[in-house]
Design a protein around this motif. Sequence first.
Motif, short mmCIF file in Angstrom:
data_model
loop_
_atom_site.label_atom_id
_atom_site.label_comp_id
_atom_site.label_asym_id
_atom_site.label_seq_id
_atom_site.Cartn_x
_atom_site.Cartn_y
_atom_site.Cartn_z
N LEU A 166 -0.02 5.21 -9.07
CA LEU A 166 -1.33 5.85 -9.23
C LEU A 166 -1.63 5.87 -10.72
O LEU A 166 -0.74 5.65 -11.55
CB LEU A 166 -1.31 7.28 -8.69
N THR A 205 -6.05 8.59 -7.98
CA THR A 205 -6.35 7.24 -7.50
C THR A 205 -5.80 6.26 -8.53
O THR A 205 -5.15 6.65 -9.50
CB THR A 205 -7.86 7.04 -7.33
N SER A 240 0.83 -1.21 0.00
CA SER A 240 0.00 0.00 0.00
C SER A 240 0.86 1.26 0.00
O SER A 240 1.91 1.31 0.66
CB SER A 240 -0.90 0.02 1.24
N ARG A 289 0.07 13.19 -4.26
CA ARG A 289 -0.88 12.07 -4.35
C ARG A 289 -2.28 12.60 -4.67
O ARG A 289 -3.20 12.50 -3.87
CB ARG A 289 -0.86 11.28 -3.05
N THR A 341 -7.12 2.41 -10.56
CA THR A 341 -8.14 1.37 -10.65
C THR A 341 -7.56 0.03 -10.20
O THR A 341 -6.37 -0.24 -10.38
CB THR A 341 -8.68 1.22 -12.09
N GLY A 398 -2.02 3.46 -4.58
CA GLY A 398 -2.75 4.42 -3.77
C GLY A 398 -4.20 4.02 -3.63
O GLY A 398 -4.55 2.85 -3.77
N SER A 399 -5.07 4.99 -3.39
CA SER A 399 -6.49 4.72 -3.20
C SER A 399 -7.07 4.05 -4.44
O SER A 399 -6.83 4.48 -5.57
CB SER A 399 -7.25 6.02 -2.93
N LEU A 400 -7.86 3.00 -4.22
CA LEU A 400 -8.33 2.14 -5.31
C LEU A 400 -9.76 2.48 -5.73
O LEU A 400 -10.59 2.86 -4.91
CB LEU A 400 -8.27 0.68 -4.86
N THR A 401 -10.02 2.31 -7.03
CA THR A 401 -11.37 2.48 -7.55
C THR A 401 -11.75 1.26 -8.37
O THR A 401 -10.90 0.47 -8.76
CB THR A 401 -11.48 3.73 -8.45
#
Length: 212
Positions: A199, A172, A110, A169, A174, A149-152
Amino acid sequence: MKVLVIGANGQVARHTLAKLKEEGHQVVAMIRESAQANEVRNLGADDTVVADLESSFDHAFKEVDAVIFAAGSGGHTGADKTILIDLWGAIKAVDIAERLGVKRFIMLSSMGTVDPDKSERIKHYLVAKKLADDHLIRSSLTYTIVRPGSLTNDAAQKYIKLEEEIQVRDATITREDVAIVLAKVVNLENTFGKTFEILNGKAPIEESLRQL
């Protein structure tokens, strides 16, 4: 190459099964329940093995050439499960791979793991990931550590930003793009012994990986 995907029913891992097949690999999906077998086979697994990270799972490594650790406790669980799955489960997987001679190991980690003290909300999760990553780095395995990073759940863009530590940052990534990265690094020698964050960005995935 015969690749074991640990946590094969997870959201990123489900995409990874198909991407590994596209790369020409033989895919073994490690699942917790036999009821998940048909679904992961439909997603791309050639074979399945039922095993639990909270128990003994040495048998899952039989005759495999590489491991992708994509398991996670999930956001709905507490810190206890984070320790058992994301930390202890990952450490055990590294140790089993070493003991059984499976040399190639890809860790799904992560972003933010470089310094967990910068996060309050998920600090315990990042600490677990960092300790697991550090254990892998200290091992004799040929590793690659991928830190998204943050996931979609959007469709893959196939373009990323890749750096050892991303400072800005503002994006996001996928889950499908993460899966593409995991599948491509299996045989990509210039990613061996590397740890990096990703990202969605402006560079094609394969070009970004080959420039590491």
